[in-house]
Design a protein around this motif. Structure first.
Motif, PDB file in Angstrom:
ATOM      1  N   ASP A 654       0.750  -0.776   0.117  1.00 14.17           N
ATOM      2  CA  ASP A 654       0.310   0.202  -0.129  1.00 14.17           C
ATOM      3  C   ASP A 654       0.886   1.325  -0.070  1.00 14.17           C
ATOM      4  O   ASP A 654       0.789   2.049  -0.699  1.00 14.17           O
ATOM      5  CB  ASP A 654      -0.890  -0.426   1.036  1.00 14.17           C
ATOM      6  N   VAL A 655       2.192   1.543   0.604  1.00 15.32           N
ATOM      7  CA  VAL A 655       2.485   2.265   0.586  1.00 15.32           C
ATOM      8  C   VAL A 655       3.225   2.431  -0.664  1.00 15.32           C
ATOM      9  O   VAL A 655       3.408   3.637  -1.440  1.00 15.32           O
ATOM     10  CB  VAL A 655       4.394   2.152   1.673  1.00 15.32           C
ATOM     11  N   LYS A 656       3.876   1.388  -1.130  1.00 20.27           N
ATOM     12  CA  LYS A 656       4.654   1.951  -2.662  1.00 20.27           C
ATOM     13  C   LYS A 656       3.457   2.291  -3.498  1.00 20.27           C
ATOM     14  O   LYS A 656       3.847   3.685  -4.184  1.00 20.27           O
ATOM     15  CB  LYS A 656       4.876   0.353  -3.041  1.00 20.27           C
ATOM     16  N   MET A 657       2.411   1.782  -3.523  1.00 21.43           N
ATOM     17  CA  MET A 657       1.400   2.329  -4.408  1.00 21.43           C
ATOM     18  C   MET A 657       0.621   3.524  -4.506  1.00 21.43           C
ATOM     19  O   MET A 657       0.579   4.642  -5.316  1.00 21.43           O
ATOM     20  CB  MET A 657      -0.278   1.734  -4.061  1.00 21.43           C
ATOM     21  N   MET A 658       0.471   4.228  -2.990  1.00 24.20           N
ATOM     22  CA  MET A 658       0.260   5.943  -2.477  1.00 24.20           C
ATOM     23  C   MET A 658       1.520   6.335  -2.854  1.00 24.20           C
ATOM     24  O   MET A 658       1.091   7.607  -3.798  1.00 24.20           O
ATOM     25  CB  MET A 658       0.032   5.936  -0.918  1.00 24.20           C
ATOM     26  N   HIS A 659       2.827   6.260  -2.689  1.00 24.33           N
ATOM     27  CA  HIS A 659       4.076   6.403  -3.553  1.00 24.33           C
ATOM     28  C   HIS A 659       3.786   6.619  -4.914  1.00 24.33           C
ATOM     29  O   HIS A 659       3.779   7.689  -5.341  1.00 24.33           O
ATOM     30  CB  HIS A 659       5.431   6.281  -3.233  1.00 24.33           C
ATOM     31  N   LEU A 660       3.366   5.643  -5.653  1.00 28.77           N
ATOM     32  CA  LEU A 660       4.190   5.529  -7.049  1.00 28.77           C
ATOM     33  C   LEU A 660       2.210   6.457  -7.569  1.00 28.77           C
ATOM     34  O   LEU A 660       2.404   7.382  -7.703  1.00 28.77           O
ATOM     35  CB  LEU A 660       3.608   4.463  -7.548  1.00 28.77           C
ATOM     36  N   PHE A 661       1.922   6.532  -6.841  1.00 23.69           N
ATOM     37  CA  PHE A 661       0.354   7.050  -6.794  1.00 23.69           C
ATOM     38  C   PHE A 661       0.458   9.178  -6.796  1.00 23.69           C
ATOM     39  O   PHE A 661       0.227   9.362  -8.427  1.00 23.69           O
ATOM     40  CB  PHE A 661      -0.785   6.709  -6.645  1.00 23.69           C
ATOM     41  N   LEU A 662       0.921   8.930  -6.315  1.00 24.79           N
ATOM     42  CA  LEU A 662       0.803  10.971  -5.491  1.00 24.79           C
ATOM     43  C   LEU A 662       2.726  10.875  -6.737  1.00 24.79           C
ATOM     44  O   LEU A 662       2.130  12.592  -7.318  1.00 24.79           O
ATOM     45  CB  LEU A 662       1.513  10.704  -4.179  1.00 24.79           C
ATOM     46  N   ASP A 663       3.537  10.838  -6.666  1.00 23.77           N
ATOM     47  CA  ASP A 663       3.979  10.504  -8.380  1.00 23.77           C
ATOM     48  C   ASP A 663       3.994  10.554  -9.627  1.00 23.77           C
ATOM     49  O   ASP A 663       3.846  11.827  -9.982  1.00 23.77           O
ATOM     50  CB  ASP A 663       5.036   9.806  -8.706  1.00 23.77           C
ATOM     51  N   ASN A 664       2.845  10.275 -10.296  1.00 27.02           N
ATOM     52  CA  ASN A 664       2.225  10.268 -10.669  1.00 27.02           C
ATOM     53  C   ASN A 664       0.912  11.710 -11.113  1.00 27.02           C
ATOM     54  O   ASN A 664       1.005  11.878 -11.779  1.00 27.02           O
ATOM     55  CB  ASN A 664       1.479   9.073 -11.441  1.00 27.02           C
ATOM     56  N   LYS A 665       0.676  12.060 -10.306  1.00 27.99           N
ATOM     57  CA  LYS A 665      -0.403  12.827  -9.988  1.00 27.99           C
ATOM     58  C   LYS A 665       0.084  14.291  -9.834  1.00 27.99           C
ATOM     59  O   LYS A 665      -0.178  15.194 -10.724  1.00 27.99           O
ATOM     60  CB  LYS A 665      -1.497  12.371  -8.315  1.00 27.99           C
ATOM     61  N   GLN A 666       1.986  14.130  -9.246  1.00 30.42           N
ATOM     62  CA  GLN A 666       2.281  15.186  -8.690  1.00 30.42           C
ATOM     63  C   GLN A 666       2.619  16.120 -10.216  1.00 30.42           C
ATOM     64  O   GLN A 666       3.269  17.131 -10.325  1.00 30.42           O
ATOM     65  CB  GLN A 666       3.705  14.940  -8.591  1.00 30.42           C
ATOM     66  N   LEU A 753      12.425  16.934   4.929  1.00 28.80           N
ATOM     67  CA  LEU A 753      13.420  16.667   4.049  1.00 28.80           C
ATOM     68  C   LEU A 753      12.488  16.818   2.837  1.00 28.80           C
ATOM     69  O   LEU A 753      11.461  16.381   3.090  1.00 28.80           O
ATOM     70  CB  LEU A 753      14.072  14.902   3.518  1.00 28.80           C
ATOM     71  N   LEU A 754      12.859  17.609   0.882  1.00 20.42           N
ATOM     72  CA  LEU A 754      12.459  17.622   0.758  1.00 20.42           C
ATOM     73  C   LEU A 754      13.000  17.594  -0.800  1.00 20.42           C
ATOM     74  O   LEU A 754      14.522  17.218  -0.716  1.00 20.42           O
ATOM     75  CB  LEU A 754      12.160  19.254   0.436  1.00 20.42           C
ATOM     76  N   THR A 755      12.274  16.540  -1.735  1.00 14.02           N
ATOM     77  CA  THR A 755      12.941  16.027  -2.282  1.00 14.02           C
ATOM     78  C   THR A 755      13.278  16.719  -3.624  1.00 14.02           C
ATOM     79  O   THR A 755      12.452  17.315  -3.802  1.00 14.02           O
ATOM     80  CB  THR A 755      12.565  14.526  -2.425  1.00 14.02           C
ATOM     81  N   PRO A 756      13.850  16.312  -4.153  1.00 13.72           N
ATOM     82  CA  PRO A 756      13.493  17.766  -5.571  1.00 13.72           C
ATOM     83  C   PRO A 756      12.639  17.946  -6.705  1.00 13.72           C
ATOM     84  O   PRO A 756      11.840  19.071  -6.866  1.00 13.72           O
ATOM     85  CB  PRO A 756      14.378  16.775  -6.781  1.00 13.72           C
ATOM     86  N   GLU A 757      11.864  16.517  -6.531  1.00 11.86           N
ATOM     87  CA  GLU A 757      10.639  17.115  -6.953  1.00 11.86           C
ATOM     88  C   GLU A 757       9.679  18.016  -6.447  1.00 11.86           C
ATOM     89  O   GLU A 757       8.686  18.727  -7.145  1.00 11.86           O
ATOM     90  CB  GLU A 757      10.118  15.793  -7.477  1.00 11.86           C
ATOM     91  N   MET A 758       9.665  17.481  -4.619  1.00 15.67           N
ATOM     92  CA  MET A 758       8.732  18.302  -4.127  1.00 15.67           C
ATOM     93  C   MET A 758       9.242  19.781  -4.256  1.00 15.67           C
ATOM     94  O   MET A 758       8.224  20.673  -4.583  1.00 15.67           O
ATOM     95  CB  MET A 758       9.170  17.628  -2.409  1.00 15.67           C
ATOM     96  N   GLN A 759      10.359  19.889  -4.400  1.00 17.82           N
ATOM     97  CA  GLN A 759      11.310  21.609  -4.210  1.00 17.82           C
ATOM     98  C   GLN A 759      10.417  21.754  -5.765  1.00 17.82           C
ATOM     99  O   GLN A 759      10.058  23.014  -4.931  1.00 17.82           O
ATOM    100  CB  GLN A 759      12.247  21.534  -4.513  1.00 17.82           C
ATOM    101  N   LYS A 760      10.609  21.627  -6.473  1.00 22.47           N
ATOM    102  CA  LYS A 760      10.414  21.512  -7.691  1.00 22.47           C
ATOM    103  C   LYS A 760       8.794  22.153  -7.627  1.00 22.47           C
ATOM    104  O   LYS A 760       8.758  23.317  -8.066  1.00 22.47           O
ATOM    105  CB  LYS A 760      10.383  20.547  -9.373  1.00 22.47           C
ATOM    106  N   SER A 761       7.805  21.652  -7.543  1.00 23.53           N
ATOM    107  CA  SER A 761       6.600  21.665  -7.125  1.00 23.53           C
ATOM    108  C   SER A 761       6.034  23.222  -5.777  1.00 23.53           C
ATOM    109  O   SER A 761       5.545  23.435  -6.429  1.00 23.53           O
ATOM    110  CB  SER A 761       5.827  20.313  -5.976  1.00 23.53           C
ATOM    111  N   MET A 762       6.973  22.839  -4.774  1.00 23.94           N
ATOM    112  CA  MET A 762       7.099  23.821  -4.097  1.00 23.94           C
ATOM    113  C   MET A 762       7.484  25.140  -4.694  1.00 23.94           C
ATOM    114  O   MET A 762       6.896  26.456  -4.689  1.00 23.94           O
ATOM    115  CB  MET A 762       7.444  23.780  -2.743  1.00 23.94           C
ATOM    116  N   GLU A 763       8.468  25.164  -5.591  1.00 17.46           N
ATOM    117  CA  GLU A 763       8.708  26.738  -6.239  1.00 17.46           C
ATOM    118  C   GLU A 763       8.007  27.445  -7.245  1.00 17.46           C
ATOM    119  O   GLU A 763       7.571  28.289  -7.271  1.00 17.46           O
ATOM    120  CB  GLU A 763      10.069  26.449  -7.019  1.00 17.46           C
TER     121      GLU A 763
END
Ligand SMILES: C[S@@+](CC[C@H](N)C(=O)[O-])C[C@H]1O[C@@H](n2cnc3c(N)ncnc32)[C@H](O)[C@@H]1O
Length: 919
Positions: A654-666, A753-763
């Motif tokens: 479930d954790v993996k599924m959620m992460h994957l889902f959020l990545d795509n959604k992002q 901690l922010l991953t680069p993707e999170m940073q990009k979104s936040m920017e």
């Protein structure tokens, strides 16, 4: 209210004596008093939040030494002004619901001595008018107008900065202080000085001028003893002391005819002015304020009405009667003839002459065309939209004033905007905040959508709804601090609110929590919750026990009734000896203890030793018997509940599924926002990013949701610490992630901690805030567009957990996630230091705070813990079973792939780009 130019005190340079030379305050005081004194004064804290309940003390002893060294009161004033510091030897006490708080002397003051600055924003006339239009009446009481260099200025102390000056009450009969304008640093300041010798324990007051302050009527009639000082002949202070004629309502005289105060003008605190109300009605921005301003300024009758309401607040029993009689207030349904056809017999109340009329618009035109608001409406052509809106507003204002009277009397029929089909209960109706019309609660949302008087001004969350007659006119309208008043105003208008407002000790409890926590707006909900818990207890107690007021709860002879009431409200099951709401019983116990303290405090002030003894005895009984009668069972229930509750932690899948889902959604929401900047797209990306940050960091969702924009903007961009030995991978991790700090539990700094993707979104979110309608006043990173609040991580996670198709969505909430990490981290062979680090990142308690080594510590955590977080994200923690952090290796290429996406962070980009370029 103003100051005569003649009485202005310019603080001149003490060395040159040149009046044009303003003091270089910092230096001159250092010289004059010596660094020691300056330092000791600098350390005086005015932090109210830390003080004991209702008594924010500053220790007196250091003061005498300081004061002896002062020669000239004005120099002393300038010294304090320069340091934005208040005098020591003062204390704020809560007096009563009528007067609110006041400032009391803890040490003696000599005649003429400087006491405190009336600190606030110095604003010009136009800004003051603008603020008056948007301020609640209670806040207007903190604005002082004065004349300087031929212009009208105002010190606005509405913002509670913890200073004492803003809390001095009015005494027009026997004030012991006086307020004067002095010039420091070429700027005017208002300072309060002792008019006579003052002994410890006296309330410090000055006269708000010859203002028509509503409470003065009570004092002179002896209805309410607002001041214990003997009444003098009523003489005004001597000339030069800045007291003279003005009106409570105001600065009308000051600015209406363009005459900006003459020498006889005084300093006084103003409320609303007639001009304000005219302005209000013209720009239609603060209907509530204007209605009341007008109500008060128009005549004694309305004035009396409002303040008799206030006096009710002092007597809970009377309010209770009023509450009970509210059931006699009706909204009459439409009338019908015997044949069933409708009869149009509705009467509207004229705002100006209070008469009931069927044709209100015609009446206003014919009888009150000289009133500015009516005249303004009549300037628009007949049948025009503008004319209709203005007249409708006047009609509502008249009905509103009439409704207020009915509610106060507790009997009669209210006038709604639209009559219901059948006779209805007053509790089902509520006034619109903008147009003041009375609408059925059920349909108010529909009205709000189309209310013509609704302004586009930004509203605080929840404030855009409505206000109930109870909320705006309840007994707490005066005397309660402005902050608590606001908190009460945002509560649902129901029996609970009435109960809360009718009980002085629930209000005091609210004030207590507000004084402690009110500075943080995020805690206002907690203050409300505490009052609601106790309010519910009182309602329950009234039904089942002889207890009628909170004061009765702290009478030892009622102890067993209290226990009964608490058991009932917490759903006690006699057979099983368990509670439905075990934690509530514990919380109520704590609140009752505070209540006992408040009662004894008040009793001591009233010299009522019997009551004080009772409250003390209650506390003793609480200490000895509460646990046996209640807490033991609550704790047992609590433990049993926990014992029986299965440990729900998320499945790795479930954790993996959620992460994957959020990545795509992002990715998709990022593209949407980049190509089309709308509030909807902004919110979508914000929700996804917020969820990602919470999940990745396993942080408390509330902490991340409240992340201020500034934390992101000023994020840590430290370089790797040379002295710390890192593996290559750890170095890369440090470059890969960004580290920011936010406020965690108990105000602790917690890392995110922010991953680069999170940073990009936040920017991107940061960049598009303005165009997507996020107000500049909104301080949150994950803001709600068109509001001042933030998104809630828990809501986002709940929705996404379902949307991603997880088997057990409930287990994906942030708390469960944090437990998940804690549980799974047991598979690793972490040493004590590593466990501490992990705990710190997760926001659990940490044994050692290494504040002194913040930088290397931050770097260490970033390097080491990010390994665990990454392993969790990819569902590979099991692979590292038995390893410590040093031994965990993550395939660097996975990381590199991510790093290469992230162009904005081009630190150390070259080496990784070389190794992984497609060529
Ligand atoms: C500048 S504030 C003073 C502090 C205020 N008591 C509080 O608790 O926030 C002015 C307000 O205090 C109240 N106030 C001041 N003097 C008073 C008095 N003598 N009697 C009753 N209320 C008074 C009025 O509500 C007024 O609007």
């Amino acid at each position: 209210m103003s100051f005569p130019e003649a009485t202005e005190q310019d603080v001149t340079d003490p060395v040159t004596g040149d009046p044009d030379e303003t003091l270089d305050l910092q230096d001159s005081f250092q010289e004059e008093r010596g660094p020691l004194l300056a330092a000791s004064c600098m350390s005086m804290s005015t932090d109210h939040s830390m003080g004991p309940p209702f008594s924010f003390k500053q220790e007196a002893p250091t003061d005498s030494q300081a004061r002896r060294m002062r020669r000239c009161p004005e120099t002393d004033a300038a010294w304090h002004i320069s340091r934005l510091e208040d005098e020591v030897g003062l204390e704020v006490r809560y007096i009563d619901t009528f007067k609110g708080r006041g400032v009391f002397a803890v040490s003696a003051f000599e005649e003429g001595e400087f006491i405190v600055e009336y600190r606030g924003d110095l604003i010009n006339f136009e800004e003051a008018q603008r603020r008056r239009r948007i301020y609640h009446d209670a806040l207007k009481g903190f604005m002082i107008d004065f004349i300087w260099q031929g212009k009208c200025w105002t010190i606005d102390a509405a913002l509670d900065d913890g200073s004492f000056g803003r809390l001095f009450n009015d005494d027009h009969l026997n004030p012991n202080c006086i307020i004067k304008r002095i010039i420091v640093g070429r700027q005017p300041h208002l300072c309060i000085f002792a008019m006579r010798d003052i002994i410890p324990g006296e309330e410090l007051t000055y006269t708000y001028g010859d203002a028509d302050c509503p409470w003065r009527e009570k004092v002179s009639k002896g209805q309410i003893g607002v001041n214990s000082l003997p009444q003098s002949s009523g003489e005004m202070p001597a000339s030069g002391q800045l007291c003279g004629p003005t009106s409570w309502r105001g600065s009308t005289d000051v600015h209406q005819d363009g005459v900006l105060c003459n020498d006889s003008d005084v300093c006084s605190i103003v409320g609303n002015s007639e001009e304000d109300s005219a302005a209000n009605s013209s720009d239609e921005s603060t209907s509530e304020g204007s209605a009341w301003a007008h109500g008060i300024s128009k005549g004694k009758k309305k004035e009396k009405r409002i303040y008799s309401e206030t006096s009710n607040a002092l007597e809970a029993s009377k309010s209770e009667e009023a509450h009970q009689s509210s059931s006699h207030i009706l909204i009459k349904g439409i009338s019908k003839t015997s044949r069933g056809s409708r009869v149009y017999d509705k009467k509207q109340y004229c705002f100006f002459c209070c008469r009931p009329l069927s044709k209100i618009a015609r009446h206003l035109e014919q009888v009150h065309s000289n009133e500015p608001d009516v005249a303004k409406a009549l300037t628009f052509p007949k049948g025009s939209k503008e004319r209709k809106i203005l007249l409708e507003h006047l009609r509502n204002k008249g009905n509103f004033a009439y409704n207020a009277e009915i509610l106060e009397k507790g009997q009669g029929d209210l006038v709604p905007c639209k009559k219901p089909r059948k006779d209805s209960n007053s509790g089902d109706f509520i006034h619109c905040l903008h147009c003041l019309g009375l609408f059925a609660k059920k349909f108010l949302w529909r009205h709000m959508k189309q209310c013509k008087l609704r302004t586009n001004e930004l509203s605080t969350p929840g404030a855009d709804k409505m206000f109930s007659p109870g909320a705006c006119m309840g007994p707490t309208a005066q005397g309660v601090s402005a902050g608590l008043h606001e908190i009460l105003r945002n509560m649902n208008d129901d029996e609970l609110l009435l109960t809360i407002k009718a009980d002085p000790y629930i209000i005091k409890l609210g004030e207590y929590f507000y004084n402690k926590l009110g500075a943080d707006s995020g805690k206002h909900a907690y203050v409300r919750l505490k009052m609601r818990e106790v309010g519910r207890l009182l309602i329950q107690a009234k039904k089942a026990t002889p207890l009628r007021r909170m004061e009765d709860f702290v009478d030892p002879s009622n102890f067993l009734h209290v226990v009964t009431a608490v058991k009932m409200v917490c759903g006690y099951d006699d057979d099983k000896c368990t509670f439905k709401r075990p934690t509530l019983a514990v919380k109520l116990g704590h609140s009752l203890q505070k209540m006992a303290f408040l009662v004894s405090f008040q009793a001591m002030m009233d010299r009522d030793s019997e009551k004080a003894d009772k409250a003390r005895d209650f506390n003793e009984m609480y200490t000895t018997r509460w646990c046996e009668l209640l807490s033991a069972n609550t704790l047992r229930t609590f433990r049993e509940d926990k014992w029986n509750a299965p440990l729900v932690i998320p499945f790795t899948e479930d954790v993996k599924m959620m992460h994957l889902f959020l990545d795509n959604k992002q990715k998709s929401t990022f593209n949407d926002l980049s190509s089309n900047a709308t509030s909807k797209n902004w919110t979508c990306l914000a929700k996804v990013t917020l969820s990602q940050v919470v999940l990745f960091n396993r942080r408390r969702e509330g902490e991340v949701s409240k992340m201020p924009l500034t934390s992101f903007v000023c994020r840590n961009t430290f370089d790797l610490h040379e002295d710390v030995a890192f593996t290559e991978l750890e170095k890369k991790l440090c470059r890969h992630f960004t580290w920011i700090e936010i406020k965690g539990k108990k105000g602790r700094k917690v890392p995110v901690l922010l991953t680069p993707e999170m940073q990009k979104s936040m920017e991107l979110l940061k960049e598009k805030r303005g165009v997507c309608g996020v107000p500049s006043e909104n301080i949150y990173m994950f803001a709600r567009p068109s509001a001042l609040s933030h998104l809630r991580g828990s809501d986002c996670l709940r929705d996404f957990a379902v949307e991603c198709g997880a088997k057990n969505p409930k287990a994906l909430l942030s708390t469960k996630h944090r437990k998940y990490v804690a549980t799974l981290s047991n598979v690793l062979n972490l040493n004590n230091t590593e466990i501490d680090r992990l705990a710190d990142v997760l926001g659990h308690s940490i044994r050692v705070q290494r504040e002194d080594y913040r930088l290397p510590e931050g770097t260490l955590q970033l390097a080491k813990i990010s390994k665990v977080l990454m392993a969790l994200e990819t569902g590979r923690l099991g692979e590292f079973s038995g390893k410590n952090l040093e031994d965990i290796s993550i395939d660097a290429s996975e990381l590199e792939a991510e790093v290469s996406i992230e162009h904005s962070l081009d630190r150390d980009e070259n080496s990784s780009a070389d190794r992984h370029s497609p060529d």
